[in-house]
Design an enzyme around this catalytic site. Structure first.
Site, mmCIF file in Angstrom:
data_model
loop_
_atom_site.group_PDB
_atom_site.id
_atom_site.type_symbol
_atom_site.label_atom_id
_atom_site.label_comp_id
_atom_site.label_asym_id
_atom_site.label_seq_id
_atom_site.Cartn_x
_atom_site.Cartn_y
_atom_site.Cartn_z
ATOM 1 N N GLY A 40 22.410 107.596 54.611
ATOM 2 C CA GLY A 40 21.826 106.288 54.349
ATOM 3 C C GLY A 40 20.320 106.316 54.490
ATOM 4 O O GLY A 40 19.783 106.915 55.429
ATOM 5 N N GLY A 42 18.291 103.312 54.083
ATOM 6 C CA GLY A 42 17.702 102.001 54.286
ATOM 7 C C GLY A 42 16.738 102.046 55.453
ATOM 8 O O GLY A 42 16.286 103.118 55.873
ATOM 9 N N ALA A 44 17.176 101.585 58.679
ATOM 10 C CA ALA A 44 17.653 102.333 59.844
ATOM 11 C C ALA A 44 17.683 103.829 59.558
ATOM 12 O O ALA A 44 17.108 104.637 60.298
ATOM 13 C CB ALA A 44 19.035 101.839 60.263
ATOM 14 N N GLY A 45 18.349 104.234 58.476
ATOM 15 C CA GLY A 45 18.465 105.652 58.163
ATOM 16 C C GLY A 45 17.146 106.275 57.762
ATOM 17 O O GLY A 45 16.812 107.386 58.197
ATOM 18 N N HIS A 266 25.933 83.105 54.991
ATOM 19 C CA HIS A 266 24.559 82.602 54.919
ATOM 20 C C HIS A 266 24.547 81.252 54.216
ATOM 21 O O HIS A 266 25.136 81.095 53.146
ATOM 22 C CB HIS A 266 23.690 83.597 54.149
ATOM 23 C CG HIS A 266 22.226 83.420 54.362
ATOM 24 N ND1 HIS A 266 21.557 82.284 53.958
ATOM 25 C CD2 HIS A 266 21.285 84.219 54.925
ATOM 26 C CE1 HIS A 266 20.278 82.395 54.266
ATOM 27 N NE2 HIS A 266 20.089 83.565 54.864
ATOM 28 N N ARG A 337 22.602 80.224 61.311
ATOM 29 C CA ARG A 337 23.278 80.290 60.025
ATOM 30 C C ARG A 337 24.733 79.828 60.087
ATOM 31 O O ARG A 337 25.203 79.146 59.173
ATOM 32 C CB ARG A 337 23.197 81.723 59.483
ATOM 33 C CG ARG A 337 21.793 82.116 59.108
ATOM 34 C CD ARG A 337 21.672 83.580 58.731
ATOM 35 N NE ARG A 337 20.313 83.873 58.279
ATOM 36 C CZ ARG A 337 19.893 85.077 57.951
ATOM 37 N NH1 ARG A 337 20.717 86.116 58.026
ATOM 38 N NH2 ARG A 337 18.648 85.270 57.542
ATOM 39 N N HIS A 429 27.110 87.288 53.683
ATOM 40 C CA HIS A 429 25.799 87.929 53.674
ATOM 41 C C HIS A 429 25.746 89.182 54.544
ATOM 42 O O HIS A 429 25.425 90.259 54.070
ATOM 43 C CB HIS A 429 24.758 86.921 54.157
ATOM 44 C CG HIS A 429 23.374 87.468 54.261
ATOM 45 N ND1 HIS A 429 22.729 88.051 53.185
ATOM 46 C CD2 HIS A 429 22.499 87.513 55.293
ATOM 47 C CE1 HIS A 429 21.524 88.438 53.555
ATOM 48 N NE2 HIS A 429 21.356 88.142 54.833
#
Length: 664
Positions: A40, A42, A44-45, A266, A337, A429
């Site tokens: 991953g 994104g 984090a990765g 959401h 939310r 979401h």
């Protein structure tokens, strides 16, 4: 079985500092001999890969995208939280910690949340140093705005493109490590299994999505930064490729899935318009800073709007119900939310919805345009500005703050949100549940770590807005690079992992057999049709409201659907080529198992908390009714096809008072 999270002893504010100073370390000369796989790219990765590469580890990072820049983190719009108190409005590390615990309805682990709040302040400095173009005040200082569930302004933002800008910052750091040879990038590769040797995660099986070839990759540790599983509902705000397969493959190898039923709905999404849709579009929560949520007070007016005989502009102020401001005066339109979503559902259930489907409420910027317009006129010394001039000035201010979001809304709906109030409705979401991890972000499988949305650790039963980017970057830049050393410090004498060992061969064969099984069905129904039906079951029985009968029925329907999938799914093409339908089939097969586990988890938790709303457990006012005497624990599930096995991690609250949430 009771789980231990290895939370370090000591006062909460000192835990992370003390624990970090006593953690085992890997010397620089030894890091060069240790390989880490990260799945991953994104926030984090990508952040973890860049940081571990900078530290000197040999890193292999995998993404199924053609570029890490296409990771779904790029879609985050509104901002990122940090406890810097730039607005001098009472914020602090403790306040961020408290808001997060409360917002999660007291179902998250104190120590992890406090560490998140502590390191949040470093993220902004890191991003600014990378050149992330955060919005700034007139004097040049970084700007802040507020998000739901808080009474301070702590959200840093880059217009409506915060996720994109932060991801580009992480990507350039990652690219530098790739150019230096510290990180090897595998684009268009999807992890299809975890490989364990002597009980430890030692590598993965990956499928080259361009050729269909299965590949074996070994490492001393594996990190999953693969995001959430919201697409189990089919319709969600997630990118169509977002899936649970990497995490679920770990679950099938013995990892625990924690709190899978904690799904965030959401409140600020463009409503569903027809059966043809395969994705929903999020309108940033930041819009609730200035937009006012309302529905008509009278069903007759709502019906006229639904039938096209009236618009929102035809409803006088006296006949509008600003229901969030009425029900929650202390927080108004900026309630969390889960609270805002349930309130919107209640209004529409009462026949007050304003779209042709009856499933929409208004988000109105008329008052904000007037307020900003008058302020600008005063600044410009236009004391006799006309109504048209005030509207012109106010529209310009709103456009500067939210322009790209307004443009997106108009392109999708065909309505000008500067003139007509937006129509919004809740949609799936984010997923607060995820792989169970301890304080070090290690799963119950030694050597297997999970970061960002892929783990469960920080948000409890409901995530506060602008905290997803915060967690992803906190885990990637500042937590995992420390905590992974607690495992790797004992691996410095372990030689490079041989990907030709029998465990890798067995795992590769199991993957090949799974692919052959799916390809061999050659039935009559498309993968998409199964996914759509699964999503409907999930939304109907495990969506915004759940009950015992519906969850039991939903589970049976999913089990039947899974049997039908392996009996009648059709996957065209072959396995040894570029075949996106095969990719989708393998992911939907995993969703069919995860969906059942979500039903099991929701049925087991006989209380309402955060995004998990059991109709049998609510207050007379319709709010969530927790049962702290029985359910103050993390549900960590071990997969079993007949009956998943529940493991519990008891939650102890020593630094906040365990009490019913109130935003009134």
């Amino acid at each position: 079985m009771a789980l231990q999270s290895n939370v370090p002893p000591g006062e909460l504010g000192e835990k992370w500092t003390k624990y970090r100073s006593s953690m085992p370390l890997v010397a620089p000369n030894n890091k060069r001999r240790i390989e880490v796989i990260i799945v991953g790219t994104g926030l984090a990765g990508g952040a973890a890969a860049a940081t571990l590469g900078e530290l000197g580890y040999k890193v292999k990072v995998f993404t199924f995208h053609d570029s890490p820049r296409r990771a779904h983190s790029i879609a985050a719009q509104g901002g990122i939280n940090a406890a810097k108190n730039y607005q001098n409005d009472g914020d602090s590390v403790y306040r961020l910690f408290y808001d997060t615990i409360k917002g999660g309805d007291y179902r998250s682990r104190e120590a992890n949340v406090h560490r998140l709040a502590e390191v949040s302040v470093n993220i902004i400095d890191q991003a600014v140093a990378q050149g992330v173009p955060f919005a700034r005040e007139y004097g040049g200082l970084l700007a802040n705005r507020s998000f739901g569930g808080v009474q301070v302004s702590r959200t840093f933002y880059a217009r409506g493109q915060t996720g994109q800008q932060l991801l580009l910052g992480a990507y350039q750091s990652l690219s530098r490590q790739v150019s230096l040879g510290n990180v090897t990038m595998y684009n268009r590769h999807e992890m299809v299994d975890v490989v364990k040797i002597d009980g430890k995660a030692r590598g993965i099986i990956a499928r080259n999505l361009l050729t269909g070839e299965l590949e074996r990759h070994g490492a001393h540790a594996v990190v999953l930064g693969t995001g959430g599983y919201g697409n189990v509902f089919y319709l969600s705000t997630n990118a169509m490729n977002s899936n649970v397969s990497a995490a679920w493959r770990a679950v099938k190898k013995g990892a625990y899935m924690a709190n899978p039923c904690f799904t965030q709905i959401h409140p600020t999404c463009i409503p569903v318009s027809g059966e043809y849709q395969s994705k929903l579009t999020l309108m940033s929560e930041s819009l609730r800073n200035d937009g006012r949520v309302w529905v008509p007070k009278n069903q007759e007016d709502a019906k006229a709007i639904r039938e096209g005989r009236k618009t929102g502009l035809d409803i006088p102020e006296a006949d509008r119900d600003y229901y969030l401001e009425r029900r929650y005066p202390a927080f108004g339109n900026l309630v969390p939310r889960d609270v805002a979503s349930r309130a919107a559902k209640t209004a529409c259930d009462e026949g007050l919805g304003v779209s042709p489907t009856g499933l929409a409420v208004y988000l109105d910027f008329a008052d904000a345009i007037q307020r900003y317009g008058k302020s600008q006129a005063t600044t410009l010394n236009e004391t006799n500005a006309s109504a048209a001039r005030i509207r012109e000035l106010g529209t310009a201010v709103v456009a500067e703050k939210y322009g790209n979001l307004f443009e997106m809304y108009e392109k999708i709906t065909g309505e000008n949100p500067y003139v007509m109030p937006m129509k919004i409705y809740p949609a799936v979401h984010y997923t607060m549940g995820g792989l169970w991890v301890d304080y070090n972000l290690q799963t119950n499988i030694p050597g297997l770590f999970a970061a960002g949305e892929a783990n469960f650790s920080d948000h409890g039963a409901n995530r506060l807005g602008a905290s997803a980017l915060m967690q992803g970057l906190a885990d990637g830049y500042f937590v995992l690079p420390y905590t992974i050393g607690t495992f790797l410090a004992n691996e410095i004498r372990t030689p490079m992992i041989d990907p030709n060992g029998k465990e890798f061969m067995e795992a590769e064969k199991a993957v090949a057999d799974r692919i052959t099984r799916v390809m061999g069905v050659q039935g009559n129904q498309s993968v998409e049709s199964f996914h759509r039906r699964l999503g409907k079951y999930m939304w109907d029985y495990c969506g915004m409201a759940r009950n015992a009968d519906g969850l039991a029925k939903g589970r049976e329907l999913i089990r039947e659907l899974r049997e039908e999938f392996y009996r009648d799914v059709f996957v065209p093409g072959t396995a040894d080529e570029y075949n996106p339908e095969l990719e989708k089939a393998l992911r939907v097969a995993d969703f069919l198992e995860l969906g059942e586990l979500m039903m099991v988890d929701a049925l087991d938790r006989n209380e309402s908390c955060g995004g998990h709303f059991r109709e049998e457990y609510q207050t007379p006012e319709g709010e969530a009714l927790r049962r702290d005497d029985e359910y103050t624990y993390v549900s960590a599930w071990e997969w079993d096809d007949n009956q998943p096995i529940l493991h519990k991690e008891n939650l102890e609250f020593e630094n906040v008072e365990l009490k019913t949430r109130s935003y009134k």
